[in-house]
Design a protein around this motif. Structure first.
Motif, PDB file in Angstrom:
ATOM      1  N   ASP A 109      19.688  -0.653   2.348  1.00  9.63           N
ATOM      2  CA  ASP A 109      20.336  -1.675   3.163  1.00  9.63           C
ATOM      3  C   ASP A 109      19.860  -3.078   2.810  1.00  9.63           C
ATOM      4  OD1 ASP A 109      21.757   0.269   4.423  1.00  9.63           O
ATOM      5  OD2 ASP A 109      20.595   0.252   6.279  1.00  9.63           O
ATOM      6  N   SER A 110      18.571  -3.208   2.513  1.00  3.05           N
ATOM      7  CA  SER A 110      18.030  -4.531   2.177  1.00  3.05           C
ATOM      8  C   SER A 110      17.867  -4.714   0.669  1.00  3.05           C
ATOM      9  CB  SER A 110      16.686  -4.745   2.879  1.00  3.05           C
ATOM     10  OG  SER A 110      15.754  -3.767   2.478  1.00  3.05           O
ATOM     11  N   HIS A 111      18.373  -3.742  -0.100  1.00  2.00           N
ATOM     12  CA  HIS A 111      18.362  -3.833  -1.563  1.00  2.00           C
ATOM     13  C   HIS A 111      16.939  -4.027  -2.100  1.00  2.00           C
ATOM     14  CE1 HIS A 111      22.678  -4.227  -1.038  1.00  2.00           C
ATOM     15  NE2 HIS A 111      22.473  -5.287  -0.270  1.00  2.00           N
ATOM     16  N   LEU A 112      16.013  -3.287  -1.560  1.00  2.00           N
ATOM     17  CA  LEU A 112      14.612  -3.429  -1.937  1.00  2.00           C
ATOM     18  C   LEU A 112      14.063  -2.103  -2.435  1.00  2.00           C
ATOM     19  CD1 LEU A 112      12.254  -5.515  -1.907  1.00  2.00           C
ATOM     20  CD2 LEU A 112      11.563  -4.501   0.265  1.00  2.00           C
ATOM     21  N   ASN A 113      13.356  -2.162  -3.539  1.00  2.00           N
ATOM     22  CA  ASN A 113      12.722  -0.965  -4.094  1.00  2.00           C
ATOM     23  C   ASN A 113      11.410  -1.389  -4.742  1.00  2.00           C
ATOM     24  OD1 ASN A 113      12.012   1.474  -5.176  1.00  2.00           O
ATOM     25  ND2 ASN A 113      13.857   1.749  -6.405  1.00  2.00           N
ATOM     26  N   LEU A 114      10.317  -1.266  -4.001  1.00  2.00           N
ATOM     27  CA  LEU A 114       8.995  -1.669  -4.487  1.00  2.00           C
ATOM     28  C   LEU A 114       8.068  -0.465  -4.508  1.00  2.00           C
ATOM     29  CD1 LEU A 114       8.399  -4.976  -2.464  1.00  2.00           C
ATOM     30  CD2 LEU A 114       9.202  -4.789  -4.832  1.00  2.00           C
ATOM     31  N   LYS A 115       7.415  -0.245  -5.622  1.00  2.00           N
ATOM     32  CA  LYS A 115       6.384   0.778  -5.697  1.00  2.00           C
ATOM     33  C   LYS A 115       5.093   0.218  -5.104  1.00  2.00           C
ATOM     34  CE  LYS A 115       8.822   3.821  -8.046  1.00  2.00           C
ATOM     35  NZ  LYS A 115       9.189   5.134  -7.464  1.00  2.00           N
ATOM     36  N   ALA A 116       4.229   1.080  -4.644  1.00  2.00           N
ATOM     37  CA  ALA A 116       2.922   0.627  -4.154  1.00  2.00           C
ATOM     38  C   ALA A 116       2.189  -0.088  -5.274  1.00  2.00           C
ATOM     39  CB  ALA A 116       2.116   1.819  -3.649  1.00  2.00           C
ATOM     40  N   GLY A 117       1.649  -1.265  -4.972  1.00  2.00           N
ATOM     41  CA  GLY A 117       0.932  -2.029  -5.991  1.00  2.00           C
ATOM     42  C   GLY A 117       1.168  -3.518  -5.834  1.00  2.00           C
ATOM     43  N   GLU A 118       0.858  -4.273  -6.886  1.00  2.00           N
ATOM     44  CA  GLU A 118       0.979  -5.725  -6.846  1.00  2.00           C
ATOM     45  C   GLU A 118       2.354  -6.171  -7.337  1.00  2.00           C
ATOM     46  OE1 GLU A 118      -2.194  -7.630  -8.884  1.00  2.00           O
ATOM     47  OE2 GLU A 118      -3.756  -6.775  -7.588  1.00  2.00           O
ATOM     48  N   ARG A 130      13.896  -8.202   5.293  1.00  2.00           N
ATOM     49  CA  ARG A 130      15.034  -7.537   5.901  1.00  2.00           C
ATOM     50  C   ARG A 130      14.754  -6.059   6.171  1.00  2.00           C
ATOM     51  NH1 ARG A 130      19.866  -9.859   2.001  1.00  2.00           N
ATOM     52  NH2 ARG A 130      20.479 -11.611   3.320  1.00  2.00           N
ATOM     53  N   THR A 131      13.807  -5.465   5.434  1.00  2.00           N
ATOM     54  CA  THR A 131      13.682  -4.019   5.475  1.00  2.00           C
ATOM     55  C   THR A 131      13.296  -3.507   6.856  1.00  2.00           C
ATOM     56  OG1 THR A 131      12.762  -2.075   4.375  1.00  2.00           O
ATOM     57  CG2 THR A 131      11.265  -3.935   4.742  1.00  2.00           C
ATOM     58  N   ARG A 132      14.010  -2.485   7.282  1.00  2.00           N
ATOM     59  CA  ARG A 132      13.704  -1.830   8.545  1.00  2.00           C
ATOM     60  C   ARG A 132      13.432  -0.349   8.304  1.00  2.00           C
ATOM     61  NH1 ARG A 132      16.833   0.648  12.660  1.00  2.00           N
ATOM     62  NH2 ARG A 132      18.762   0.099  11.597  1.00  2.00           N
ATOM     63  N   HIS A 133      14.304   0.286   7.507  1.00  2.00           N
ATOM     64  CA  HIS A 133      14.153   1.715   7.241  1.00  2.00           C
ATOM     65  C   HIS A 133      13.140   1.991   6.140  1.00  2.00           C
ATOM     66  CE1 HIS A 133      17.534   2.501   9.836  1.00  2.00           C
ATOM     67  NE2 HIS A 133      18.275   1.637   9.148  1.00  2.00           N
ATOM     68  N   GLY A 134      12.786   0.957   5.351  1.00  2.00           N
ATOM     69  CA  GLY A 134      11.945   1.186   4.192  1.00  2.00           C
ATOM     70  C   GLY A 134      10.506   1.523   4.515  1.00  2.00           C
ATOM     71  N   VAL A 135      10.031   1.136   5.695  1.00  2.00           N
ATOM     72  CA  VAL A 135       8.628   1.362   6.033  1.00  2.00           C
ATOM     73  C   VAL A 135       8.456   1.234   7.541  1.00  2.00           C
ATOM     74  CG1 VAL A 135       7.948  -1.073   5.834  1.00  2.00           C
ATOM     75  CG2 VAL A 135       6.256   0.704   5.396  1.00  2.00           C
ATOM     76  N   GLY A 159       7.859  -3.575  14.125  1.00  2.00           N
ATOM     77  CA  GLY A 159       7.241  -3.243  12.846  1.00  2.00           C
ATOM     78  C   GLY A 159       7.597  -4.254  11.777  1.00  2.00           C
ATOM     79  N   ARG A 160       8.818  -4.720  11.806  1.00  2.00           N
ATOM     80  CA  ARG A 160       9.256  -5.718  10.845  1.00  2.00           C
ATOM     81  C   ARG A 160       8.471  -7.022  11.034  1.00  2.00           C
ATOM     82  NH1 ARG A 160      14.944  -4.865  10.600  1.00  2.00           N
ATOM     83  NH2 ARG A 160      14.952  -5.598  12.739  1.00  2.00           N
ATOM     84  N   ILE A 161       8.167  -7.382  12.270  1.00  2.00           N
ATOM     85  CA  ILE A 161       7.357  -8.566  12.520  1.00  2.00           C
ATOM     86  C   ILE A 161       6.004  -8.438  11.828  1.00  2.00           C
ATOM     87  CG2 ILE A 161       6.021  -9.767  14.320  1.00  2.00           C
ATOM     88  CD1 ILE A 161       8.429  -9.504  16.151  1.00  2.00           C
ATOM     89  N   GLN A 162       5.431  -7.239  11.830  1.00  2.00           N
ATOM     90  CA  GLN A 162       4.149  -7.026  11.154  1.00  2.00           C
ATOM     91  C   GLN A 162       4.264  -7.301   9.658  1.00  2.00           C
ATOM     92  OE1 GLN A 162       3.498  -2.966  12.531  1.00  2.00           O
ATOM     93  NE2 GLN A 162       1.913  -3.662  13.934  1.00  2.00           N
ATOM     94  N   THR A 214       0.823  -1.214   0.000  1.00  2.00           N
ATOM     95  CA  THR A 214       0.000   0.000   0.000  1.00  2.00           C
ATOM     96  C   THR A 214       0.853   1.259   0.000  1.00  2.00           C
ATOM     97  OG1 THR A 214      -0.133  -0.031   2.419  1.00  2.00           O
ATOM     98  CG2 THR A 214      -1.878  -1.175   1.197  1.00  2.00           C
ATOM     99  N   LYS A 215       2.165   1.095   0.209  1.00  2.00           N
ATOM    100  CA  LYS A 215       3.101   2.215   0.183  1.00  2.00           C
ATOM    101  C   LYS A 215       4.348   1.804  -0.591  1.00  2.00           C
ATOM    102  CE  LYS A 215       1.791   4.024   4.760  1.00  2.00           C
ATOM    103  NZ  LYS A 215       2.292   4.374   6.129  1.00  2.00           N
ATOM    104  N   ASN A 216       5.098   2.795  -1.077  1.00  2.00           N
ATOM    105  CA  ASN A 216       6.406   2.505  -1.648  1.00  2.00           C
ATOM    106  C   ASN A 216       7.335   2.014  -0.542  1.00  2.00           C
ATOM    107  OD1 ASN A 216       5.421   3.501  -4.063  1.00  2.00           O
ATOM    108  ND2 ASN A 216       6.402   5.499  -3.832  1.00  2.00           N
ATOM    109  N   ILE A 217       8.141   1.019  -0.855  1.00  2.00           N
ATOM    110  CA  ILE A 217       9.129   0.509   0.091  1.00  2.00           C
ATOM    111  C   ILE A 217      10.494   0.589  -0.579  1.00  2.00           C
ATOM    112  CG2 ILE A 217       9.882  -1.427   1.510  1.00  2.00           C
ATOM    113  CD1 ILE A 217       7.041  -2.491   1.457  1.00  2.00           C
ATOM    114  N   LYS A 218      11.367   1.423  -0.036  1.00  2.00           N
ATOM    115  CA  LYS A 218      12.709   1.580  -0.596  1.00  2.00           C
ATOM    116  C   LYS A 218      13.708   1.581   0.549  1.00  2.00           C
ATOM    117  CE  LYS A 218      15.488   4.337  -3.789  1.00  2.00           C
ATOM    118  NZ  LYS A 218      15.507   5.525  -4.688  1.00  2.00           N
ATOM    119  N   ASP A 219      14.623   0.625   0.502  1.00  2.00           N
ATOM    120  CA  ASP A 219      15.621   0.490   1.560  1.00  2.00           C
ATOM    121  C   ASP A 219      16.918  -0.002   0.933  1.00  2.00           C
ATOM    122  OD1 ASP A 219      17.137   0.035   3.784  1.00  2.00           O
ATOM    123  OD2 ASP A 219      15.694  -1.248   4.809  1.00  2.00           O
TER     124      ASP A 219
END
Length: 379
Positions: A222-231, A244-249, A256-259, A215-220
């Motif tokens: 550190d965890s090499h992740l870059n996802l735009k909101a969507g499917e 792995r993402t902690r700072h991304g969202v 929060g990561r557990i969620q 539901t949100k962009n996730i960009k981190d």
């Protein structure tokens, strides 16, 4: 961040659950490990692994039986355990482990010293009838009184007050982890399943990826992740990045990561029935082969036949019938990098599971949580 530079996870000296806004005065927060984040989801994937592989494991008994590693928990712990209540329910301790060697080192960094750590744990309670389950995550940095325990090699380890929860596994392996959980909860663990870190990425890839919606962009970085909101259909590498993402969202905390990880496992379970592995013998064998190499079980699940039978008892539990919560905790006022058990609320959780009842909402109301709920879901 290159893998070689990642810090060692899961040690009592590491920073813990909280994000910067919960830091204690005068304490400098140490860098978070990237490796332990994926461990949580490999643990969450354990139930999915045995369900996915269940039928195939039965067909390929002779080839796959030798893959499974086991620990004799009953022999190590003896009779000093909670009462084994026979009410049709089951309680399983699921642990994620990092062996610090081989492919684990390549995926998560660290030294090739062969040591092992656990950075996540969950209690899976399967209700009578095996149609629904409650899952309770135990934050790794919860301060607890660790009991004296004897490991599977027969060595005794002294009790320790105010220890981090995940130090139990580091100190005495699976047997001490089970002993600690039983001491905390008063609930006897019927089974133990440990999932190796390095198998996680392979399993996701062999499943053809996992579909999620953000539901949100996730960009981190550190965890090499870059996802735009969507499917999205996540590959194994992307799935590792997500967990792995902690700072991304969210608020930057382990809670929060557990969620995020709970949402991911629900998406994984939703997808299990649509994979079609039974019509593809090679895919079925590859999945079963990886799954059996990835798990370590208690001795009662140490054969493919027993593991398949156990898995068959879980196949009727859909994600909508899985209630996922975090053990009731609050941030430690003396150290914002640690959490303390909310004992009265935790008792509500343990009493409910002992009685094979749903966990009451009052048990988790007002406890410490992350800020990432609803960011990830199934499409």
């Amino acid at each position: 961040m290159p893998a070689e530079s990642l810090p060692e996870p899961g040690t009592p000296e590491d920073s813990g659950t909280t994000g910067p806004r919960h830091r204690a005065k005068g304490r400098r927060r140490k860098p978070q490990s990237q490796r332990h984040k994926a461990l949580t989801v490999t643990a969450w994937a354990a139930a999915g692994v045995v369900v996915l592989g269940g039928t195939g494991l039965g067909y390929m008994y002779f080839k796959l039986n030798g893959n499974i590693k086991s620990v004799d928990i009953n022999q190590a712990l003896g009779t000093d355990r909670p009462l084994d209540v026979d009410n049709g329910s089951q309680d399983i301790l699921v642990l994620g482990s990092d062996t610090r060697s081989g492919s684990n080192k390549e995926l998560g960094g660290g030294t090739d010293d062969g040591s092992a750590r656990s950075d996540t744990a969950m209690i899976v309670h399967v209700y009578e009838g095996h149609k629904k389950a409650s899952v309770v995550s135990i934050p790794r940095d919860t301060l607890i009184d660790r009991p004296e325990c004897t490991d599977s090699e027969g060595d005794t380890h002294e009790a320790d007050d105010g220890a981090m929860f995940n130090s139990a596994y580091t100190t005495g392996g699976a047997a001490c982890a089970v002993k600690t959980v039983e001491s905390m909860t008063g609930i006897r663990m019927d089974h133990y399943i440990e999932v190796d870190f390095s198998g996680f990425q392979k399993l996701i890839d062999e499943l053809g990826g996992v579909e999620i919606t953000t539901t949100k962009n996730i960009k981190d970085a550190d965890s090499h992740l870059n996802l735009k909101a969507g499917e999205h259909r996540l590959t194994g590498k992307q799935a590792l990045g997500l967990v792995r993402t902690r700072h991304g969202v969210g608020d930057g905390s382990d809670l929060g990561r557990i969620q995020l990880q709970q949402a991911f496992i629900k998406a994984l379970v939703n997808q299990v029935k649509d994979i079609g592995v039974l019509t593809n013998p090679k895919k079925l064998f590859d999945l079963a082969d990886t799954a059996t190499k990835t798990v370590t079980t208690d001795s009662d699940l140490a054969s493919v036949r027993d593991l398949a039978s156990f898995a068959g008892g879980l196949k009727g539990i859909s994600s909508s019938k899985m209630n996922m919560v975090t053990m009731p905790v609050q941030y430690d006022p003396a150290d914002g990098n640690r959490v303390l058990v909310e004992k009265a609320k935790a008792k509500l959780v343990w009493d409910a599971l002992k009685d094979d009842k749903p966990i009451p909402k009052a048990a988790t109301k007002g406890t410490a949580t992350g800020d990432a709920k609803g960011v990830v879901g199934a499409p």
